[in-house]
Design a protein around this motif. Structure first.
Motif, PDB file in Angstrom:
ATOM      1  N   PRO A  14       0.888  -1.248  -0.050  1.00 65.01           N
ATOM      2  CA  PRO A  14      -0.094   0.081   0.009  1.00 65.01           C
ATOM      3  C   PRO A  14       0.763   0.993  -0.080  1.00 65.01           C
ATOM      4  CG  PRO A  14      -0.671  -1.629   1.597  1.00 65.01           C
ATOM      5  CD  PRO A  14       0.759  -1.942   1.154  1.00 65.01           C
ATOM      6  N   LEU A  15       0.244   2.422  -0.490  1.00 63.99           N
ATOM      7  CA  LEU A  15       1.093   3.490  -0.483  1.00 63.99           C
ATOM      8  C   LEU A  15       0.779   4.384   0.866  1.00 63.99           C
ATOM      9  CD1 LEU A  15       2.722   5.860  -1.911  1.00 63.99           C
ATOM     10  CD2 LEU A  15       0.395   6.692  -2.706  1.00 63.99           C
ATOM     11  N   LEU A  16      -0.344   3.999   1.358  1.00 64.45           N
ATOM     12  CA  LEU A  16      -0.578   4.522   2.884  1.00 64.45           C
ATOM     13  C   LEU A  16      -1.194   3.497   3.538  1.00 64.45           C
ATOM     14  CD1 LEU A  16      -1.044   6.809   4.633  1.00 64.45           C
ATOM     15  CD2 LEU A  16      -3.282   6.848   3.951  1.00 64.45           C
ATOM     16  N   ASN A  39      -4.037   1.859  -1.617  1.00 63.88           N
ATOM     17  CA  ASN A  39      -3.038   1.108  -2.564  1.00 63.88           C
ATOM     18  C   ASN A  39      -2.699   2.306  -3.794  1.00 63.88           C
ATOM     19  OD1 ASN A  39      -2.796  -1.292  -1.514  1.00 63.88           O
ATOM     20  ND2 ASN A  39      -4.852  -1.894  -2.364  1.00 63.88           N
ATOM     21  N   PRO A  40      -1.457   2.424  -4.516  1.00 66.28           N
ATOM     22  CA  PRO A  40      -1.207   3.316  -5.508  1.00 66.28           C
ATOM     23  C   PRO A  40      -2.393   3.104  -6.592  1.00 66.28           C
ATOM     24  CG  PRO A  40       0.890   1.977  -4.845  1.00 66.28           C
ATOM     25  CD  PRO A  40      -0.376   1.402  -4.277  1.00 66.28           C
ATOM     26  N   GLY A  41      -2.833   4.299  -6.921  1.00 66.03           N
ATOM     27  CA  GLY A  41      -3.722   4.614  -7.951  1.00 66.03           C
ATOM     28  C   GLY A  41      -5.144   4.295  -7.592  1.00 66.03           C
ATOM     29  N   GLU A  42      -5.564   4.199  -6.417  1.00 67.28           N
ATOM     30  CA  GLU A  42      -6.791   3.907  -5.682  1.00 67.28           C
ATOM     31  C   GLU A  42      -7.444   5.085  -5.606  1.00 67.28           C
ATOM     32  OE1 GLU A  42      -7.828  -0.371  -4.021  1.00 67.28           O
ATOM     33  OE2 GLU A  42      -6.367   0.868  -2.738  1.00 67.28           O
ATOM     34  N   ILE A  43      -8.710   5.093  -5.499  1.00 71.91           N
ATOM     35  CA  ILE A  43      -9.420   6.120  -4.763  1.00 71.91           C
ATOM     36  C   ILE A  43     -10.449   5.318  -3.562  1.00 71.91           C
ATOM     37  CG2 ILE A  43     -11.778   7.552  -4.828  1.00 71.91           C
ATOM     38  CD1 ILE A  43     -11.246   8.094  -7.687  1.00 71.91           C
ATOM     39  N   VAL A  44     -10.012   5.755  -2.410  1.00 71.97           N
ATOM     40  CA  VAL A  44     -10.561   4.859  -1.145  1.00 71.97           C
ATOM     41  C   VAL A  44     -11.417   5.872  -0.490  1.00 71.97           C
ATOM     42  CG1 VAL A  44      -9.854   3.650   0.753  1.00 71.97           C
ATOM     43  CG2 VAL A  44      -8.598   3.227  -1.128  1.00 71.97           C
ATOM     44  N   THR A  45     -12.427   5.768  -0.094  1.00 73.50           N
ATOM     45  CA  THR A  45     -13.342   6.595   0.749  1.00 73.50           C
ATOM     46  C   THR A  45     -13.542   6.152   2.001  1.00 73.50           C
ATOM     47  OG1 THR A  45     -15.279   7.620   0.689  1.00 73.50           O
ATOM     48  CG2 THR A  45     -15.483   5.552  -0.052  1.00 73.50           C
ATOM     49  N   ARG A 195      -8.276   8.593 -13.213  1.00 68.69           N
ATOM     50  CA  ARG A 195      -8.087   8.090 -14.427  1.00 68.69           C
ATOM     51  C   ARG A 195      -7.102   8.500 -15.127  1.00 68.69           C
ATOM     52  NH1 ARG A 195     -13.706   8.866 -13.901  1.00 68.69           N
ATOM     53  NH2 ARG A 195     -13.460  10.587 -15.683  1.00 68.69           N
ATOM     54  N   ASN A 196      -7.029   9.770 -15.169  1.00 71.36           N
ATOM     55  CA  ASN A 196      -5.883  10.220 -16.221  1.00 71.36           C
ATOM     56  C   ASN A 196      -4.547  10.410 -15.880  1.00 71.36           C
ATOM     57  OD1 ASN A 196      -8.143  10.393 -17.929  1.00 71.36           O
ATOM     58  ND2 ASN A 196      -8.387  12.740 -17.806  1.00 71.36           N
ATOM     59  N   GLU A 197      -4.494  10.642 -14.486  1.00 63.61           N
ATOM     60  CA  GLU A 197      -3.079  10.855 -14.011  1.00 63.61           C
ATOM     61  C   GLU A 197      -2.813   9.772 -13.133  1.00 63.61           C
ATOM     62  OE1 GLU A 197      -2.650  14.783 -12.556  1.00 63.61           O
ATOM     63  OE2 GLU A 197      -3.960  15.768 -14.107  1.00 63.61           O
ATOM     64  N   GLY A 198      -3.589   8.914 -12.695  1.00 68.39           N
ATOM     65  CA  GLY A 198      -3.363   7.841 -11.642  1.00 68.39           C
ATOM     66  C   GLY A 198      -3.212   8.361 -10.230  1.00 68.39           C
TER      67      GLY A 198
END
Length: 251
Positions: A14-16, A39-45, A195-198
């Motif tokens: 995980p990134l965080l 994790n890298p590239g995720e949106i987590v809410t 989506r566009n920038e990860g």
């Protein structure tokens, strides 16, 4: 952590990573053994009722207040006891609850403040990037931040955070108090950035419907503890989530 401060993160890690985090206000427990991964590239809410501890977790990630127990690891480095300015330099940016722009500064000056931790060689490029995301800010560059509408101030708060070129964007209640059309626009921008920038995004939000629709994964917080987790779709389908946070499932 290596002596020169460079990351030791495994590419699959995980990134965080938040493990067993407990935060107190005096003797009052605000966070109770919180475990969350982004994790890298995720949106987590993170969703939950007002007062559940969501904003406290956001502030704890940024070191104010610091966790009394547990660990917060970012990019392979333990940041639990770091000062806030050291954490921000590691490319974590926050758009805080209540926006907290500089009301007497112009829009441009607010954006300049956000760029303090970034490479100023890219300032003009970054400025055009946030103006493309939020065109209204371009026409208001010289206007004082405090004279903007609530929606425009929220756009400015997010744009200011983006000027730091973060790898992790922390968004605390970006829809709070805003008209539905503005909320829709802001969530579209968050999705576009991912989506566009990860861009990796950790989103704290009371508007569970919009947040879970947008997120890859989500967590539910009740009284400072995580009570549920799953994909955004899974949580949207959970009857207890719908009853508690989606107005009885009417969405």
């Amino acid at each position: 952590m290596i002596g020169n401060g460079q990351s030791t993160r495994d590419a699959s890690a995980p990134l965080l990573s938040i493990r067993g985090v407990e935060t107190y206000y005096g003797k009052i427990v605000a966070l109770r053994g919180v475990d969350i991964d982004v994790n890298p590239g995720e949106i987590v809410t993170l969703i939950g009722a007002n007062g559940a501890g969501k904003s406290t977790l956001m502030m704890t990630i940024c070191g104010d207040p610091q966790a009394r127990n547990g660990t917060i690891t970012y990019d392979g480095v333990d940041i639990t006891r770091m000062a806030t300015h050291e954490i921000i330099r590691r490319k974590i940016a926050q758009s805080p609850e209540g926006r907290r722009i500089f009301p007497r500064m112009s829009v441009l000056e607010n954006l300049q403040m956000g760029a303090i931790t970034a490479d100023l060689d890219h300032f003009d490029e970054d400025l055009e990037r946030v103006f493309a995301l939020f065109p209204v800010l371009k026409s208001r560059q010289s206007q004082r931040g405090g004279t903007l509408s609530g929606g425009e101030q929220q756009m400015l708060a997010i744009a200011r955070a983006l000027m730091g070129r973060p790898r992790l964007l922390l968004l605390d209640e970006p829809s709070l108090g805003l008209a539905p059309l503005i909320v829709k626009q802001i969530f579209e921008v968050i999705g576009e950035l991912n989506r566009n920038e990860g861009l990796t995004v950790f989103l704290v939000e009371q508007n569970a419907y919009h947040a879970l629709k947008l997120a890859h994964r989500g967590y539910v917080m009740v009284n400072g503890a995580i009570t549920m987790s799953g994909t955004g779709k899974e949580l949207l389908a959970r009857e207890e989530v719908r009853a508690a946070y989606l107005e009885g499932g009417r969405h």
